[in-house]
Design a protein around this motif. Structure first.
Motif, PDB file in Angstrom:
ATOM      1  N   PRO A  10       0.963  -1.306  -0.213  1.00 14.71           N
ATOM      2  CA  PRO A  10       0.100  -0.049  -0.110  1.00 14.71           C
ATOM      3  C   PRO A  10       0.917   1.300  -0.037  1.00 14.71           C
ATOM      4  CG  PRO A  10      -0.672  -1.738   1.520  1.00 14.71           C
ATOM      5  CD  PRO A  10       0.511  -2.065   1.252  1.00 14.71           C
ATOM      6  N   PRO A  11       0.495   2.107  -0.745  1.00 12.39           N
ATOM      7  CA  PRO A  11       1.109   3.469  -0.617  1.00 12.39           C
ATOM      8  C   PRO A  11       1.036   4.290   0.462  1.00 12.39           C
ATOM      9  CG  PRO A  11      -0.761   3.827  -1.796  1.00 12.39           C
ATOM     10  CD  PRO A  11      -0.759   2.384  -1.528  1.00 12.39           C
ATOM     11  N   PRO A  12       2.076   5.253   0.880  1.00 15.30           N
ATOM     12  CA  PRO A  12       1.990   5.915   2.133  1.00 15.30           C
ATOM     13  C   PRO A  12       0.395   6.544   2.338  1.00 15.30           C
ATOM     14  CG  PRO A  12       3.968   6.562   0.915  1.00 15.30           C
ATOM     15  CD  PRO A  12       3.151   5.758  -0.015  1.00 15.30           C
ATOM     16  N   ALA A  13       0.039   6.422   3.615  1.00 18.61           N
ATOM     17  CA  ALA A  13      -1.176   6.897   3.994  1.00 18.61           C
ATOM     18  C   ALA A  13      -1.342   8.532   3.772  1.00 18.61           C
ATOM     19  CB  ALA A  13      -1.464   6.525   5.083  1.00 18.61           C
ATOM     20  N   ASP A  14      -2.590   8.887   3.308  1.00 16.61           N
ATOM     21  CA  ASP A  14      -2.872  10.421   3.098  1.00 16.61           C
ATOM     22  C   ASP A  14      -3.279  10.826   4.299  1.00 16.61           C
ATOM     23  OD1 ASP A  14      -2.252  10.185   0.584  1.00 16.61           O
ATOM     24  OD2 ASP A  14      -4.293   9.896  -0.201  1.00 16.61           O
ATOM     25  N   ARG A  15      -3.959   9.808   5.334  1.00 17.17           N
ATOM     26  CA  ARG A  15      -4.213  10.106   6.578  1.00 17.17           C
ATOM     27  C   ARG A  15      -4.178   9.170   7.656  1.00 17.17           C
ATOM     28  NH1 ARG A  15     -10.214   9.171   7.250  1.00 17.17           N
ATOM     29  NH2 ARG A  15     -10.384  10.330   9.124  1.00 17.17           N
ATOM     30  N   THR A  16      -4.249   9.771   8.816  1.00 16.72           N
ATOM     31  CA  THR A  16      -4.010   8.649   9.879  1.00 16.72           C
ATOM     32  C   THR A  16      -5.420   8.698  10.862  1.00 16.72           C
ATOM     33  OG1 THR A  16      -1.695   8.369   9.586  1.00 16.72           O
ATOM     34  CG2 THR A  16      -2.496   7.466  11.622  1.00 16.72           C
ATOM     35  N   VAL A  17      -5.731   7.481  11.272  1.00 16.13           N
ATOM     36  CA  VAL A  17      -6.710   7.500  12.364  1.00 16.13           C
ATOM     37  C   VAL A  17      -6.166   6.657  13.696  1.00 16.13           C
ATOM     38  CG1 VAL A  17      -9.214   6.799  13.220  1.00 16.13           C
ATOM     39  CG2 VAL A  17      -8.714   7.924  10.518  1.00 16.13           C
ATOM     40  N   HIS A  18      -5.920   7.313  14.608  1.00 13.43           N
ATOM     41  CA  HIS A  18      -4.999   6.763  15.784  1.00 13.43           C
ATOM     42  C   HIS A  18      -5.730   6.666  16.872  1.00 13.43           C
ATOM     43  CE1 HIS A  18      -1.875   6.777  18.970  1.00 13.43           C
ATOM     44  NE2 HIS A  18      -1.386   5.779  18.159  1.00 13.43           N
ATOM     45  N   ASP A  19      -5.748   5.590  17.725  1.00 13.12           N
ATOM     46  CA  ASP A  19      -6.361   5.439  19.173  1.00 13.12           C
ATOM     47  C   ASP A  19      -7.890   5.752  19.359  1.00 13.12           C
ATOM     48  OD1 ASP A  19      -6.271   4.693  21.714  1.00 13.12           O
ATOM     49  OD2 ASP A  19      -5.414   6.716  22.429  1.00 13.12           O
ATOM     50  N   ARG A  20      -8.554   5.535  18.301  1.00 11.21           N
ATOM     51  CA  ARG A  20     -10.067   5.551  18.414  1.00 11.21           C
ATOM     52  C   ARG A  20     -10.817   4.679  19.120  1.00 11.21           C
ATOM     53  NH1 ARG A  20     -11.427   9.330  14.540  1.00 11.21           N
ATOM     54  NH2 ARG A  20      -9.907  11.382  14.568  1.00 11.21           N
ATOM     55  N   ASP A  21     -11.754   4.928  19.744  1.00 13.20           N
ATOM     56  CA  ASP A  21     -12.675   3.790  20.254  1.00 13.20           C
ATOM     57  C   ASP A  21     -14.027   3.738  19.519  1.00 13.20           C
ATOM     58  OD1 ASP A  21     -13.953   2.267  21.943  1.00 13.20           O
ATOM     59  OD2 ASP A  21     -14.296   3.348  23.637  1.00 13.20           O
ATOM     60  N   TRP A  22     -13.804   2.904  18.696  1.00 13.05           N
ATOM     61  CA  TRP A  22     -15.102   2.769  17.676  1.00 13.05           C
ATOM     62  C   TRP A  22     -15.895   1.659  17.763  1.00 13.05           C
ATOM     63  CZ3 TRP A  22     -13.129   4.404  12.088  1.00 13.05           C
ATOM     64  CH2 TRP A  22     -12.761   5.984  12.155  1.00 13.05           C
ATOM     65  N   ASP A  23     -15.798   1.100  19.089  1.00  9.53           N
ATOM     66  CA  ASP A  23     -16.540  -0.430  19.256  1.00  9.53           C
ATOM     67  C   ASP A  23     -17.998  -0.195  18.977  1.00  9.53           C
ATOM     68  OD1 ASP A  23     -16.638   1.309  21.930  1.00  9.53           O
ATOM     69  OD2 ASP A  23     -17.482  -0.337  22.817  1.00  9.53           O
ATOM     70  N   THR A  24     -18.545  -1.155  18.393  1.00  4.12           N
ATOM     71  CA  THR A  24     -19.886  -1.130  18.330  1.00  4.12           C
ATOM     72  C   THR A  24     -20.323  -0.098  16.893  1.00  4.12           C
ATOM     73  OG1 THR A  24     -21.035   0.245  19.936  1.00  4.12           O
ATOM     74  CG2 THR A  24     -20.619  -2.394  20.494  1.00  4.12           C
ATOM     75  N   LEU A  25     -19.401   0.576  16.600  1.00  2.84           N
ATOM     76  CA  LEU A  25     -19.866   1.222  15.482  1.00  2.84           C
ATOM     77  C   LEU A  25     -20.262   0.940  14.196  1.00  2.84           C
ATOM     78  CD1 LEU A  25     -19.374   4.533  14.651  1.00  2.84           C
ATOM     79  CD2 LEU A  25     -17.105   3.762  13.608  1.00  2.84           C
ATOM     80  N   ASP A  26     -21.478   1.541  13.752  1.00  3.48           N
ATOM     81  CA  ASP A  26     -21.983   1.256  12.368  1.00  3.48           C
ATOM     82  C   ASP A  26     -21.236   1.788  11.244  1.00  3.48           C
ATOM     83  OD1 ASP A  26     -23.353   0.543  10.121  1.00  3.48           O
ATOM     84  OD2 ASP A  26     -25.257   1.372  11.002  1.00  3.48           O
ATOM     85  N   ARG A  34      -6.309   4.878   1.112  1.00  5.89           N
ATOM     86  CA  ARG A  34      -5.066   5.295   1.675  1.00  5.89           C
ATOM     87  C   ARG A  34      -5.018   5.828   3.294  1.00  5.89           C
ATOM     88  NH1 ARG A  34      -1.672   7.721  -3.519  1.00  5.89           N
ATOM     89  NH2 ARG A  34      -2.064   6.081  -4.950  1.00  5.89           N
ATOM     90  N   THR A  35      -5.739   5.239   4.029  1.00  6.96           N
ATOM     91  CA  THR A  35      -5.806   5.482   5.495  1.00  6.96           C
ATOM     92  C   THR A  35      -4.990   4.507   6.265  1.00  6.96           C
ATOM     93  OG1 THR A  35      -8.011   6.510   5.112  1.00  6.96           O
ATOM     94  CG2 THR A  35      -7.586   6.169   7.012  1.00  6.96           C
ATOM     95  N   ALA A  36      -4.330   5.105   7.386  1.00  8.25           N
ATOM     96  CA  ALA A  36      -3.727   4.187   8.292  1.00  8.25           C
ATOM     97  C   ALA A  36      -4.608   4.379   9.577  1.00  8.25           C
ATOM     98  CB  ALA A  36      -2.394   4.646   8.547  1.00  8.25           C
ATOM     99  N   PHE A  37      -4.803   3.228   9.844  1.00  7.62           N
ATOM    100  CA  PHE A  37      -5.760   2.954  11.350  1.00  7.62           C
ATOM    101  C   PHE A  37      -4.818   2.367  12.264  1.00  7.62           C
ATOM    102  CE2 PHE A  37      -8.802   2.785   7.740  1.00  7.62           C
ATOM    103  CZ  PHE A  37      -9.809   3.533   8.147  1.00  7.62           C
ATOM    104  N   ALA A  38      -4.534   3.123  13.357  1.00  9.15           N
ATOM    105  CA  ALA A  38      -3.346   2.532  14.490  1.00  9.15           C
ATOM    106  C   ALA A  38      -3.922   2.451  15.776  1.00  9.15           C
ATOM    107  CB  ALA A  38      -2.393   3.629  14.590  1.00  9.15           C
ATOM    108  N   GLU A  39      -4.223   1.148  16.468  1.00 11.20           N
ATOM    109  CA  GLU A  39      -4.637   1.132  17.781  1.00 11.20           C
ATOM    110  C   GLU A  39      -6.100   1.553  17.915  1.00 11.20           C
ATOM    111  OE1 GLU A  39      -2.517  -0.544  19.565  1.00 11.20           O
ATOM    112  OE2 GLU A  39      -0.913  -0.270  18.376  1.00 11.20           O
ATOM    113  N   VAL A  40      -6.828   1.276  16.911  1.00 13.36           N
ATOM    114  CA  VAL A  40      -8.288   1.405  16.789  1.00 13.36           C
ATOM    115  C   VAL A  40      -9.165   0.213  17.342  1.00 13.36           C
ATOM    116  CG1 VAL A  40     -10.338   2.340  15.387  1.00 13.36           C
ATOM    117  CG2 VAL A  40      -8.120   3.183  14.942  1.00 13.36           C
TER     118      VAL A  40
END
Length: 204
Positions: A10-26, A34-40
């Motif tokens: 995958p190419p370098p991410a254009d944006r990063t989503v870090h340390d989010r609490d998305w449990d039970t999210l719809d 091109r998004t990086a999700f870290a510790e979500v």
């Protein structure tokens, strides 16, 4: 990172989503590229028709998530947890997994072709009716795994442990029983003919 067998990383991410609490999210209809999700934390999340393209997931919790008719295309998963997660009719073509936990993972239908799972511990996972052409299961621990009616054409199975696995109805044309552990695996008569032929045996 596990080596990507086909395609490019995958190419370098254009944006990063870090340390989010998305449990039970719809996540129905979500689109990410091109998004990086870290510790979500996606524990218990649900998704129908979501699309993730060329994304990276690091330390993401997918535990008990229910993903239906969604796509993870050319994505990379590093140290992610999939405990009791379910993928139904999902497409993961070209994605690669490095480490992670797959206990009670359930995959029903969909396309996991060209997916990289080298060395993965899939002993308590199940795959039913899935297309897994050219999947990389090199050195994977699939002892006792359910691989029922799975298309494993041209799969990489060298060093994989398929002992006691339920392989009934699956395409085993790529299986070399001399390079793969298959003791106690459950197969059907047609598959027995395929394996015998691969060993150069003749049936009288």
């Amino acid at each position: 990172m596990a080596e990507r067998r086909c395609g490019t990383a995958p190419p370098p991410a254009d944006r990063t989503v870090h340390d989010r609490d998305w449990d039970t999210l719809d996540l129905d209809g979500h689109r990410h590229e091109r998004t990086a999700f870290a510790e979500v934390d996606l524990t218990g999340a649900t998704a129908r028709g979501a699309v993730f393209r060329e994304c990276t997931f690091r330390g993401v919790e997918f535990n008990t998530a229910e993903l239906v008719d969604s796509a993870f295309l050319n994505c990379a998963f590093t140290r992610c947890s999939f405990f009791d997660a379910s993928f139904t009719d999902c497409k993961l073509v070209g994605s690669v997994f490095d480490g992670g936990a797959f206990d009670l993972l359930k995959v029903d239908g969909g396309d996991w072709s060209l997916v990289g799972l080298p060395g993965a511990d899939l002993r308590r996972a199940s795959f039913t009716g899935v297309m897994m052409r050219e999947v990389d299961l090199t050195g994977a621990n699939c002892a006792g795994t359910t691989l029922h009616r799975v298309d494993l054409a041209d799969a990489w199975l060298h060093g994989a442990d398929l002992s006691r696995a339920d392989l009934r109805g699956s395409d085993l044309s790529a299986l070399d029983p001399l390079a793969t552990t298959v003791r106690g695996a459950l197969i059907d008569p047609e598959q027995a003919f395929t394996i015998a032929a691969s060993l150069g045996l003749r049936l009288g």
